[in-house]
Design a protein around this motif. Sequence first.
Motif, PDB file in Angstrom:
ATOM      1  N   ASP A 274     -16.484  40.340  68.624  1.00 37.28           N
ATOM      2  CA  ASP A 274     -16.024  39.285  67.893  1.00 37.28           C
ATOM      3  C   ASP A 274     -14.444  39.432  67.487  1.00 37.28           C
ATOM      4  O   ASP A 274     -14.120  40.438  67.750  1.00 37.28           O
ATOM      5  N   ALA A 275     -13.837  38.284  67.129  1.00 37.40           N
ATOM      6  CA  ALA A 275     -12.519  38.496  66.746  1.00 37.40           C
ATOM      7  C   ALA A 275     -12.485  38.046  65.276  1.00 37.40           C
ATOM      8  O   ALA A 275     -12.985  36.992  64.824  1.00 37.40           O
ATOM      9  N   VAL A 276     -11.614  38.767  64.386  1.00 39.31           N
ATOM     10  CA  VAL A 276     -11.394  38.228  63.030  1.00 39.31           C
ATOM     11  C   VAL A 276      -9.901  37.805  63.069  1.00 39.31           C
ATOM     12  O   VAL A 276      -9.095  38.516  63.619  1.00 39.31           O
ATOM     13  N   LEU A 277      -9.718  36.320  63.030  1.00 36.82           N
ATOM     14  CA  LEU A 277      -8.368  35.804  63.209  1.00 36.82           C
ATOM     15  C   LEU A 277      -7.929  35.225  61.788  1.00 36.82           C
ATOM     16  O   LEU A 277      -8.756  34.614  61.138  1.00 36.82           O
ATOM     17  N   LEU A 278      -6.697  35.822  61.159  1.00 34.46           N
ATOM     18  CA  LEU A 278      -6.164  35.342  60.275  1.00 34.46           C
ATOM     19  C   LEU A 278      -5.104  33.985  60.784  1.00 34.46           C
ATOM     20  O   LEU A 278      -4.167  34.218  61.366  1.00 34.46           O
ATOM     21  N   SER A 279      -5.805  32.591  60.651  1.00 33.57           N
ATOM     22  CA  SER A 279      -4.855  31.593  60.952  1.00 33.57           C
ATOM     23  C   SER A 279      -5.007  30.523  60.214  1.00 33.57           C
ATOM     24  O   SER A 279      -5.907  29.701  59.965  1.00 33.57           O
ATOM     25  N   PRO A 280      -4.163  30.469  58.814  1.00 33.11           N
ATOM     26  CA  PRO A 280      -4.451  29.947  57.800  1.00 33.11           C
ATOM     27  C   PRO A 280      -4.533  28.294  57.807  1.00 33.11           C
ATOM     28  O   PRO A 280      -5.059  27.684  56.782  1.00 33.11           O
ATOM     29  N   ALA A 281      -3.864  27.514  58.581  1.00 31.28           N
ATOM     30  CA  ALA A 281      -3.570  26.164  58.814  1.00 31.28           C
ATOM     31  C   ALA A 281      -2.993  25.721  57.336  1.00 31.28           C
ATOM     32  O   ALA A 281      -2.928  24.610  56.970  1.00 31.28           O
TER      33      ALA A 281
ATOM     34  N   LYS B  47      28.196  26.210  73.207  1.00 27.12           N
ATOM     35  CA  LYS B  47      27.123  25.106  73.468  1.00 27.12           C
ATOM     36  C   LYS B  47      25.762  25.480  72.776  1.00 27.12           C
ATOM     37  O   LYS B  47      25.516  26.813  72.578  1.00 27.12           O
ATOM     38  N   THR B  48      24.818  24.682  72.706  1.00 23.28           N
ATOM     39  CA  THR B  48      23.820  24.985  71.839  1.00 23.28           C
ATOM     40  C   THR B  48      22.602  24.410  72.781  1.00 23.28           C
ATOM     41  O   THR B  48      22.403  23.316  73.398  1.00 23.28           O
ATOM     42  N   VAL B  49      21.332  25.120  72.872  1.00 24.49           N
ATOM     43  CA  VAL B  49      20.043  24.863  73.177  1.00 24.49           C
ATOM     44  C   VAL B  49      19.414  24.632  71.889  1.00 24.49           C
ATOM     45  O   VAL B  49      19.224  25.735  71.312  1.00 24.49           O
ATOM     46  N   CYS B  50      18.874  23.419  71.377  1.00 28.80           N
ATOM     47  CA  CYS B  50      18.370  23.270  70.253  1.00 28.80           C
ATOM     48  C   CYS B  50      16.710  22.717  70.468  1.00 28.80           C
ATOM     49  O   CYS B  50      16.428  21.786  71.199  1.00 28.80           O
ATOM     50  N   ILE B  51      15.987  23.627  69.793  1.00 29.17           N
ATOM     51  CA  ILE B  51      14.450  23.642  70.144  1.00 29.17           C
ATOM     52  C   ILE B  51      13.624  23.097  68.665  1.00 29.17           C
ATOM     53  O   ILE B  51      13.941  23.529  67.847  1.00 29.17           O
ATOM     54  N   THR B  52      12.926  21.994  68.960  1.00 24.23           N
ATOM     55  CA  THR B  52      12.127  21.540  67.783  1.00 24.23           C
ATOM     56  C   THR B  52      10.889  21.102  68.415  1.00 24.23           C
ATOM     57  O   THR B  52      10.652  21.317  69.529  1.00 24.23           O
ATOM     58  N   GLY B  53       9.951  20.885  67.346  1.00 28.70           N
ATOM     59  CA  GLY B  53       8.556  20.545  67.631  1.00 28.70           C
ATOM     60  C   GLY B  53       7.852  21.034  66.346  1.00 28.70           C
ATOM     61  O   GLY B  53       8.183  21.974  65.746  1.00 28.70           O
ATOM     62  N   SER B  54       6.657  20.565  66.199  1.00 28.01           N
ATOM     63  CA  SER B  54       5.730  21.018  65.143  1.00 28.01           C
ATOM     64  C   SER B  54       5.175  22.395  65.467  1.00 28.01           C
ATOM     65  O   SER B  54       4.987  23.257  64.386  1.00 28.01           O
TER      66      SER B  54
ATOM     67  N   ILE C 138       4.807  16.802  68.668  1.00 29.20           N
ATOM     68  CA  ILE C 138       5.029  16.345  67.271  1.00 29.20           C
ATOM     69  C   ILE C 138       3.493  15.949  66.756  1.00 29.20           C
ATOM     70  O   ILE C 138       2.634  15.171  67.452  1.00 29.20           O
ATOM     71  N   THR C 139       3.111  16.902  65.668  1.00 28.78           N
ATOM     72  CA  THR C 139       1.724  16.718  65.317  1.00 28.78           C
ATOM     73  C   THR C 139       1.966  16.731  63.680  1.00 28.78           C
ATOM     74  O   THR C 139       2.954  17.078  63.159  1.00 28.78           O
ATOM     75  N   PRO C 140       0.870  16.161  62.810  1.00 25.05           N
ATOM     76  CA  PRO C 140       1.234  15.934  61.403  1.00 25.05           C
ATOM     77  C   PRO C 140       1.602  17.303  60.844  1.00 25.05           C
ATOM     78  O   PRO C 140       0.885  18.153  60.780  1.00 25.05           O
ATOM     79  N   ASP C 141       2.839  17.300  60.119  1.00 25.63           N
ATOM     80  CA  ASP C 141       3.004  18.718  59.419  1.00 25.63           C
ATOM     81  C   ASP C 141       4.220  18.178  58.193  1.00 25.63           C
ATOM     82  O   ASP C 141       4.835  17.185  58.519  1.00 25.63           O
ATOM     83  N   HIS C 142       4.264  18.678  57.207  1.00 28.62           N
ATOM     84  CA  HIS C 142       5.216  18.420  56.174  1.00 28.62           C
ATOM     85  C   HIS C 142       5.078  17.074  55.617  1.00 28.62           C
ATOM     86  O   HIS C 142       6.274  16.414  55.348  1.00 28.62           O
ATOM     87  N   LEU C 143       3.738  16.343  55.913  1.00 30.26           N
ATOM     88  CA  LEU C 143       3.858  14.959  55.516  1.00 30.26           C
ATOM     89  C   LEU C 143       4.262  14.819  54.175  1.00 30.26           C
ATOM     90  O   LEU C 143       4.641  13.676  53.733  1.00 30.26           O
TER      91      LEU C 143
ATOM     92  N   ASN D 114      -2.366  22.150  63.329  1.00 28.09           N
ATOM     93  CA  ASN D 114      -2.172  21.980  64.603  1.00 28.09           C
ATOM     94  C   ASN D 114      -2.045  23.463  65.428  1.00 28.09           C
ATOM     95  O   ASN D 114      -2.567  23.862  66.210  1.00 28.09           O
ATOM     96  N   SER D 115      -1.251  24.410  64.369  1.00 31.05           N
ATOM     97  CA  SER D 115      -1.132  25.799  64.812  1.00 31.05           C
ATOM     98  C   SER D 115      -2.451  26.543  64.884  1.00 31.05           C
ATOM     99  O   SER D 115      -2.713  27.218  65.685  1.00 31.05           O
ATOM    100  N   THR D 116      -3.135  26.420  63.966  1.00 36.33           N
ATOM    101  CA  THR D 116      -4.549  27.016  63.852  1.00 36.33           C
ATOM    102  C   THR D 116      -5.541  26.500  65.075  1.00 36.33           C
ATOM    103  O   THR D 116      -6.057  27.331  65.679  1.00 36.33           O
ATOM    104  N   TRP D 117      -5.236  25.015  65.464  1.00 37.32           N
ATOM    105  CA  TRP D 117      -6.108  24.720  66.697  1.00 37.32           C
ATOM    106  C   TRP D 117      -5.617  25.282  67.889  1.00 37.32           C
ATOM    107  O   TRP D 117      -6.335  25.757  68.629  1.00 37.32           O
ATOM    108  N   TYR D 118      -4.475  25.628  67.916  1.00 36.04           N
ATOM    109  CA  TYR D 118      -3.687  26.569  69.388  1.00 36.04           C
ATOM    110  C   TYR D 118      -4.475  27.646  68.937  1.00 36.04           C
ATOM    111  O   TYR D 118      -4.796  28.384  70.250  1.00 36.04           O
ATOM    112  N   ALA D 119      -4.375  28.240  68.252  1.00 33.53           N
ATOM    113  CA  ALA D 119      -4.977  29.844  67.854  1.00 33.53           C
ATOM    114  C   ALA D 119      -6.361  29.751  68.421  1.00 33.53           C
ATOM    115  O   ALA D 119      -6.933  30.636  69.128  1.00 33.53           O
TER     116      ALA D 119
END
Length: 448
Positions: free
Chosen positions: A417-424, A106-113, A181-186, A335-340
């Motif tokens: 401060d923090a130095v954050l590598l989060s390229p977007a 059986k499978t647990v299938c996880i998707t999302g941007s 679902i957020t804009p990605d790979h458009l 969106n990933s950078t927004w979360y970070a």
Amino acid sequence: MAGASRVVILGAGESGVGAAKLAKQKGFDVFVSDYGVITDKYKAALEKLGVAFESERHTEALILNATEVIKSPGIPATAPIIKKLIAKGTSVISEIEFAKRYTNAKTVCITGSNGKSTTSLLTYHILKNAGVNVGLAGNIGQSFAAQVADGEFDWYVLEISSFMLDDMFQFKADIAVLLNITPDHLDRYNYKLENYAASKMRIIQNQTAADVFIYCADDEESLKALKGLSPMAKTYPFSIVKKIEIGAYLQDDTIHIHTEPNNELTMSISDLALQGKHNIYNSMASGIVAKVLELRNETIRESMGNFKNIEHRLEHVAKISGIDFINDSKATNVNSTWYALESMTSDVVLIMGGVDKGNDYNMLKDLIKSKVKAIVCLGKDNKRIHDAFEDDVEVIVNTFSADEATQIAFHLAKRGDAVLLSPACASFDLFKNYEDRGNQFKAAVKEL
């Protein structure tokens, strides 16, 4: 099947070589073709399997005679060879679709941007710790097909990308999870969010009333995509803004999960291994899966409290002169950078940039105004970042290597401060992939 059906595999990465292994085992005549360079590791694996292959080309005469083609998720449907196969009426499927034919697991299938790697790893961690005989595959870890060829698990946690979903037809998820679902790979979806969203909704295709669908009730695009669809499966929404009777919700900094009326799991968010608002969602989704499988509350709580997140996702690298260095190289979309940025509690020097996939930087503006004191661009073409944020931050600097970016960020930051590598952005202009980018950043931090 022996000697009869010809299976051609396009792309000789982890999924392609895994598919070759399974196809060979099932008696197909197998051929692998990669338009790029096949790495030594995968060449050796194909030679060991005794599978014929070609590198840096697609020879049409050897491909167009296929009974079925298994393609790498990275190859778009618009690639000339795929167009020719489709015009011929040849079946073109994903490795996931192929492998599922040969397993009763059986499978647990996880998707999302965003968050699918973290949620897949957390779900796998909970199941494994609870004694479930479980494998981890898909967009992460070892190929699903290779694991099916090697032995049997009762369950698989599969991280599924939209590209994989596009090539899945008969496949069915026993438990489907849609995080957001957020804009990605458009660029792969004619720059239309609704096309991308429709791709994501294939996660529930073929589901029956015996199956489960878990989704975020706070995600507008998911709700929009669900309009007009009637999921057959039993649904469990999760929310951090409203009470959910059957599903999960947040109240007074405590997660409540109910998969049936009188069976509740509660956990304080301060006890979660994963911190930040987005990770409350990820933890809720994994927790619902665990409750659906009737795992014990103690086991679920323990696993959700001791989980270690993946490399390159908000990974703490070092503290130097009172400055935190954080590697979020896996943030390849806005969106990933927004979360970070949303999870940051100090002032930030942000390292961002790379290959822009048609990014809309507007959603970052408020967070950049309130939290970011300087942007260090790391990429060959940073014009769109300058245009987007020149009014919001004092300093925007261009750099062309991880070393240079790290040193300049270090000089721009101060204690606390923090130095954050989060390229977007994707990494292919200066690096092999996001892992290479993250590893070079970590090495540069250690040299400071």
